[in-house]
Design an enzyme around this catalytic site. Structure first.
Site, PDB file in Angstrom:
ATOM      1  N   LYS A   1       4.238  -1.982   8.324  1.00 17.41           N
ATOM      2  CA  LYS A   1       5.296  -2.097   7.004  1.00 17.41           C
ATOM      3  C   LYS A   1       5.916  -1.814   6.350  1.00 17.41           C
ATOM      4  O   LYS A   1       5.969  -1.822   4.638  1.00 17.41           O
ATOM      5  CB  LYS A   1       4.297  -3.505   5.966  1.00 17.41           C
ATOM      6  CG  LYS A   1       4.208  -4.687   7.179  1.00 17.41           C
ATOM      7  CD  LYS A   1       3.735  -6.272   6.874  1.00 17.41           C
ATOM      8  CE  LYS A   1       4.084  -7.334   7.949  1.00 17.41           C
ATOM      9  NZ  LYS A   1       3.290  -6.901   8.597  1.00 17.41           N
TER      10      LYS A   1
HETATM   11  C1  LIG Z   1       3.809  -7.821  10.492  1.00 15.63           C
HETATM   12  C2  LIG Z   1       2.876  -7.497  11.465  1.00 15.63           C
HETATM   13  C3  LIG Z   1       3.322  -7.408  12.878  1.00 15.63           C
HETATM   14  C4  LIG Z   1       4.376  -8.586  12.542  1.00 15.63           C
HETATM   15  O1  LIG Z   1       5.797  -8.171  12.724  1.00 15.63           O
HETATM   16  P1  LIG Z   1       7.428  -8.812  12.154  1.00 15.63           P
HETATM   17  O2  LIG Z   1       8.106  -7.856  11.735  1.00 15.63           O
HETATM   18  O3  LIG Z   1       6.431 -10.297  11.445  1.00 15.63           O
HETATM   19  O4  LIG Z   1       6.940  -9.577  13.638  1.00 15.63           O
HETATM   20  C5  LIG Z   1       2.598  -7.301  13.764  1.00 15.63           C
HETATM   21  N1  LIG Z   1       1.509  -5.943  13.664  1.00 15.63           N
HETATM   22  C6  LIG Z   1       1.453  -5.730  12.226  1.00 15.63           C
HETATM   23  C7  LIG Z   1      -0.138  -4.701  12.221  1.00 15.63           C
HETATM   24  C8  LIG Z   1       1.209  -5.979  11.163  1.00 15.63           C
HETATM   25  O5  LIG Z   1       1.333  -5.896  10.253  1.00 15.63           O
END
Ligand SMILES: *Cc1c(COP(=O)(O)O)cnc(C)c1O
Length: 496
Positions: free
Chosen positions: A110
């Site tokens: 993120k």
């Molecule tokens: C947020 C997250 C996901 C999921 O991603 P999305 O965009 O919500 O589908 C998967 N793995 C990790 C480690 C995350 O932080």
């Protein structure tokens, strides 16, 4: 221009879409048309920053060149990311590559979006003449919260309030959030699950009375969740960048189709892959990897989305989600951009918790998506297997995708697997998976042991976490979210 998936808002510019977050009446902003990206802008040892510049220029059409350059320079550099190319492509075997997306300040993918989003938002506010103080409301299943806090802390004219499920995140995730400094940050635990947090935040956005009250005080709400276009668009870049690297290394030839396998929760990451495909990237299948909360895997298998089911807390907590917000954007596209249809489905979802798509839409989905789900034991055995065979250590979320990429071979294409978190972020489960005899009673000791076993340095985000001061310790009930927001806004040092 950007239009609403529910047809309830006039088209807006990119900066307006980013400034608004979501459509005030409900619905999400999507590009009216997709630009086409030429292969020579991402193949031939192009830098991540240059590829980002190409993508942003094509999508954020009301941002001028110099603004885009400034946003990129501040976000993707060697103080924010510990990989020179921002992301890192690692070979797993002949047919599979791992795209490490977690070299940013909080060890989760993120960061790629949330490092740049505050700059895109500040810029959007300037461009739209918006002088209001922006309060970012975030619902997090663990990783978004910290990444958003790091991105937004001390940002001018912006404050941030993060809600996370009490006892629904890992100890490390909780500490990462609770130790955040910055005069404009607040972190709140909610007695409920992630969906409760997300629904609560959506209700705050949709509350006209609250909005009016806040407006009177010179405040507006916005979102850093992946429903904001400023959050989603930066994720498109690494699909192009990883493909370019794969071609440059001779792993695939230019134009060859590649699958992307993505561990999925809110459908934001994989949706960015879909947009990359729409923008001309040679993508075969997008493989949607779910954990035991398999609402998406079931939807893709049956055509019925049904959130009326038990919610599980799993060892991949950032994917523990029953309402995948960004699916709405995907459905809008695959049903032929029919806002009336989307309205109907989401009305059904609101009233009965389920909806069923028509056969034509299902066919359009099947053309691009493959899917499946992986249980917790297989997550652990996959981590162990990959460690034993390759000495590569993956985190629990990435392991969901690695495991699924083995069982889904839809078309013989090579596959790039999105790795969404550093293994150190989920040290306890990862350590237990690679060595069942290890002592996992202390999470910080797990980090140290994992560094030894993996022969990798501890990710910078997790060093000395145990000795940092706890600055946020509020716990509330779901019904208290509204009053809590008001209380925090009264107390936060808001410079207006
Ligand atoms: C947020 C997250 C996901 C999921 O991603 P999305 O965009 O919500 O589908 C998967 N793995 C990790 C480690 C995350 O932080």
């Amino acid at each position: 221009m950007y239009v609403s998936t529910r047809g309830n808002h006039p088209p807006v510019t990119a900066s307006q879409a980013i400034s608004l977050g979501m459509v005030p009446q409900g619905g999400l902003f999507v590009p009216e048309a997709y630009p086409t990206i030429s292969p020579d802008t991402y193949i031939g040892n192009k830098s991540y920053q240059d590829i980002a510049h190409t993508i942003f220029t094509s999508l954020l059409t009301d941002y001028v060149d110099e603004e885009i350059h400034r946003c990129i320079d501040r976000s993707y550099n060697n103080t924010t990311f510990d990989a020179p190319a921002v992301i890192n492509l690692v070979e797993l075997d002949d047919s599979r590559q791992i795209m490490e997306l977690w070299h940013g300040p909080t060890a989760a993918f993120k960061d790629v979006a949330l490092q740049i989003m505050p700059h895109l938002l500040s810029c959007a506010k300037r461009k739209t003449g918006n002088k209001l103080h922006t309060v970012i409301l975030v619902a997090t299943s663990g990783d978004t919260g910290k990444a958003a806090l790091e991105g937004f802390k001390d940002a001018e004219g912006i404050s941030i309030i993060v809600f996370y499920p009490h006892e629904g995140v890992s100890e490390i995730q909780r500490l990462q959030m609770a130790t955040t400094d910055g005069a404009n940050t607040a972190v709140v635990a909610v007695r409920g699950n992630f969906d409760d947090c997300q629904t609560g935040v959506k209700e705050l956005f949709a509350d006209p009375i609250l909005r009016l009250q806040m407006r009177g005080e010179g405040i507006e709400f916005s979102s850093a969740n992946s429903i904001n276009w400023g959050r989603l668009s930066p994720q498109i870049v690494y699909y192009f960048a990883s493909y370019g690297t794969a071609v440059d290394r001779g792993i695939v030839t230019q134009g060859e189709l590649v699958n992307f396998c993505v561990p999925t929760g809110n459908f934001g990451n994989i949706l960015a892959g879909y947009y990359a495909k729409k923008m001309g990237l040679p993508v075969g299948k997008l493989i949607c990897a779910s954990n035991k909360n398999r609402v998406l895997a079931d939807f893709f298998a049956t055509g019925t989305y049904d959130r009326n089911r038990e919610f599980y807390r799993t060892n991949s907590p950032s994917m523990d989600i029953l309402i995948s917000s960004n699916l709405e954007r995907f459905l809008f596209d695959v049903c032929g951009r029919d806002a009336g249809q989307v309205n109907k489905w989401y009305h059904d979802l609101g009233t009965s918790g389920r909806f069923t798509v028509d056969d034509k839409t299902r066919k359009a989905i099947d053309d691009v998506i493959a899917s499946g789900w992986i249980d917790e034991n297989e997550v652990l055995s996959t981590i162990q297997k990959v460690y034993n065979e390759k000495k590569y250590v993956s985190d629990t979320h990435t392991a969901v995708a690695i495991a699924l990429s083995r069982s889904v071979e839809p078309n013989g294409c090579k596959t790039i697997i999105a790795s969404t978190a550093s293994p150190f972020k989920f040290s306890r489960d990862v350590l237990a998976a690679i060595d069942a005899d290890s002592d996992t009673s202390n999470e910080f000791d797990c980090i140290r042991q994992l560094a030894e076993k993996s022969e990798r340095p501890v990710h910078g985000a997790l060093k000395e976490l145990g000795s940092r001061e706890i600055l946020h310790n509020r716990v509330i009930d779901i019904e208290q979210m509204r009053e809590t927001v008001k209380d925090i806004i009264d107390k936060l040092a808001i410079s207006r």
